[in-house]
Enzyme design. Structure first.
Site, PDB file in Angstrom:
ATOM      1  N   LEU A 168     -58.247 -26.936  20.226  1.00 29.01           N
ATOM      2  CA  LEU A 168     -58.448 -27.929  19.167  1.00 29.01           C
ATOM      3  C   LEU A 168     -58.884 -27.317  17.840  1.00 29.01           C
ATOM      4  CD1 LEU A 168     -60.150 -30.741  21.260  1.00 29.01           C
ATOM      5  CD2 LEU A 168     -57.764 -30.589  20.526  1.00 29.01           C
ATOM      6  N   GLU A 169     -59.424 -26.097  17.874  1.00 33.50           N
ATOM      7  CA  GLU A 169     -59.836 -25.476  16.612  1.00 33.50           C
ATOM      8  C   GLU A 169     -58.648 -25.251  15.684  1.00 33.50           C
ATOM      9  OE1 GLU A 169     -63.932 -23.174  17.901  1.00 33.50           O
ATOM     10  OE2 GLU A 169     -62.018 -22.195  18.280  1.00 33.50           O
ATOM     11  N   GLU A 176     -66.424 -15.966  12.634  1.00 36.13           N
ATOM     12  CA  GLU A 176     -65.405 -16.182  11.607  1.00 36.13           C
ATOM     13  C   GLU A 176     -64.111 -16.754  12.158  1.00 36.13           C
ATOM     14  OE1 GLU A 176     -65.480 -13.748   7.583  1.00 36.13           O
ATOM     15  OE2 GLU A 176     -64.643 -12.592   9.236  1.00 36.13           O
ATOM     16  N   PRO A 184     -59.850 -10.224  19.468  1.00 31.45           N
ATOM     17  CA  PRO A 184     -60.296 -10.157  20.861  1.00 31.45           C
ATOM     18  C   PRO A 184     -61.468 -11.105  21.101  1.00 31.45           C
ATOM     19  CG  PRO A 184     -60.046  -7.953  19.919  1.00 31.45           C
ATOM     20  CD  PRO A 184     -59.971  -8.930  18.787  1.00 31.45           C
ATOM     21  N   GLU A 242     -69.603 -22.351  24.138  1.00 32.21           N
ATOM     22  CA  GLU A 242     -70.453 -23.516  24.347  1.00 32.21           C
ATOM     23  C   GLU A 242     -71.423 -23.706  23.175  1.00 32.21           C
ATOM     24  OE1 GLU A 242     -68.897 -22.030  28.161  1.00 32.21           O
ATOM     25  OE2 GLU A 242     -69.976 -21.071  26.510  1.00 32.21           O
ATOM     26  N   MET A 282     -68.060 -11.574  14.018  1.00 33.71           N
ATOM     27  CA  MET A 282     -68.523 -12.714  14.803  1.00 33.71           C
ATOM     28  C   MET A 282     -68.691 -13.924  13.886  1.00 33.71           C
ATOM     29  SD  MET A 282     -68.666 -11.659  17.896  1.00 33.71           S
ATOM     30  CE  MET A 282     -69.569 -13.011  18.652  1.00 33.71           C
ATOM     31  N   ASN A 335     -60.400 -22.902  23.420  1.00 35.30           N
ATOM     32  CA  ASN A 335     -60.343 -24.169  22.683  1.00 35.30           C
ATOM     33  C   ASN A 335     -59.073 -24.282  21.830  1.00 35.30           C
ATOM     34  OD1 ASN A 335     -60.842 -26.530  21.321  1.00 35.30           O
ATOM     35  ND2 ASN A 335     -62.827 -25.911  20.534  1.00 35.30           N
TER      36      ASN A 335
END
Length: 425
Positions: free
Chosen positions: A340-341, A314, A271, A60, A312, A338
């Site tokens: 869409l990334e 990246e 992960p 989020e 974190m 997600n």
């Protein structure tokens, strides 16, 4: 159950909350820190009169970032308080806005009337914006008492979640009626909010702001340079991102099958939660895969079979390094992450069947031919191998994903227009 009973049960449940924090802290020690903030004690100094944005965790926070940057630009005089519930979300917020002095940050206090009141009296925002569907009755009621409008941004509500809220209508209906804007992703979700008690005039279908993701060209350039450094320009590389417990074994089994036909294939395994970085690294080693941890800076060589993405912030860069992308949380009934990334980075997208958190997005990608779904290790291996061996198919999927992204853009502007009306009223 009404709000009074809900609050009483919350107070009675505080010992269980403490136990849960302690258990989480055993895996992720950061949960043992800043506990006072969770009760509105020891909050940092805050500038008042701005906008409060709540993003529960990492996903989020990333989704909220374009909206927050746009609000900073549109309202240069206003501070923005960004809250979350998790240490990983806190790290991401601080990293995203490290150079922005108008961003102030703390944990969102628990949904107790006294804690919510202390937080709002300290921040005194003129607008509250909650990302997606993180609904806390006492926080919302305390906002209503102070005349602070509350907006739900990029709102989503699955059929299953709606049934859950519906079982507590005496709590849900008054809470939704006190809110001022529901910027909802789809018409089906809009109707669910209306059915649960949202005032019809407050519900607007704005679409998903995740479609408005923009990619920094330098990201792609850096990824290309790193692959060249690895001497892996022609090497088949795939990523399995945001994996949950129970998925890593499936991904590694698929990778083992791939290596039988493509012995130089490289898997980037990421992960979802940082407390799982060490166990997944051990799993890779136990299964005999030559594994490098991204956090060590150790170079990927021709003998490396798995790169563990244990850093974190990246994820987009790691997606950019790969030729195709599997998005986790979908082989187990977690609802997916997600999609869409990778689509925005022109990567063919793969997932498991459990996509109930992204039904509309998944349907659009599937219909366009940009998404392939698999059920197990064999299906995943075959899908990745097909993309390795049929680059024209991979290119078609990538282009279809980009087209879906472009077709659906504009949600962020519609959301900002709605928030503007609440700020300026």
């Amino acid at each position: 159950m009404n709000r009074t009973l809900y609050t009483a049960l919350f107070y009675l449940g505080l010992p269980l909350v403490a136990i849960r924090l302690w258990l989480r802290a055993r895996k992720a020690p950061a949960y043992a820190k800043r506990i006072g903030e969770r009760f509105s004690l020891g909050l940092p100094a805050m500038k008042t009169g701005g906008i409060w944005v709540h993003a529960v965790s990492v996903g989020e926070s990333i989704a909220a970032a374009p909206m927050i940057r746009a609000l900073l630009q549109r309202y240069p005089q206003l501070p923005i308080t960004v809250t979350c519930m998790t240490p990983t979300g806190s790290e991401r917020i601080q990293a995203l806005f490290a150079n922005e002095p108008r961003i102030q940050h703390c944990y969102l206090p628990y949904d107790l009337p006294c804690a919510a009141a202390r937080f709002l009296d300290r921040a005194r925002p003129k607008l509250a914006v909650i990302m997606e569907t993180e609904l806390w009755p006492n926080h919302i009621h305390q906002c209503a008492k102070r005349g602070i409008p509350v907006a739900l941004a990029n709102a989503r509500l699955s059929e299953r979640s709606a049934r859950g809220y519906g079982r507590f209508s005496k709590l849900t209906q008054p809470m939704l009626a006190e809110m001022n804007l529901f910027a909802v992703q789809t018409e089906a979700e809009a109707q669910r909010f209306r059915d649960l008690g949202a005032r019809p005039e407050t519900v607007e279908v704005t679409g998903s702001i995740k479609f408005d993701l923009t990619i920094d060209p330098q990201l792609l350039q850096r990824a290309g340079e790193l692959r060249a450094q690895w001497q892996a320009q022609d090497r088949p590389v795939w990523i399995a991102a945001s994996t949950h417990e129970g998925e890593d074994e499936v991904v590694l089994a698929a990778h083992r099958r791939l290596l039988a036909n493509h012995p130089d294939a490289l898997l980037i395994l990421v992960p979802r939660h940082p407390e799982r970085f060490n166990p997944v690294f051990e799993l890779c080693r136990q299964q005999g895969f030559a594994t490098v941890r991204r956090s060590t800076g150790e170079p990927v060589t021709a003998s490396t079979s798995v790169l563990l993405g244990d850093t974190m912030g990246e994820l987009l860069f790691l997606y950019a390094l790969a030729d195709s992308a599997f998005v986790g949380g979908s082989l187990v009934p977690n609802g997916g992450h997600n999609l869409l990334e990778p689509a925005a980075l022109a990567k063919p997208v793969l997932s498991g069947p459990h996509l109930f958190n992204f039904l509309e997005i998944a349907a659009q990608l599937r219909s366009a031919g940009a998404l392939a779904e698999v059920d197990d290790a064999e299906g995943l291996a075959l899908a990745v191998q097909r993309l390795f061996e049929l680059p024209s198919d991979a290119q078609r999927m990538a282009e279809a994903g980009l087209k879906v992204m472009r077709t659906n853009q504009g949600a962020l502007q519609r959301l900002l227009d709605g928030l503007g009306r609440l700020i300026e009223r």
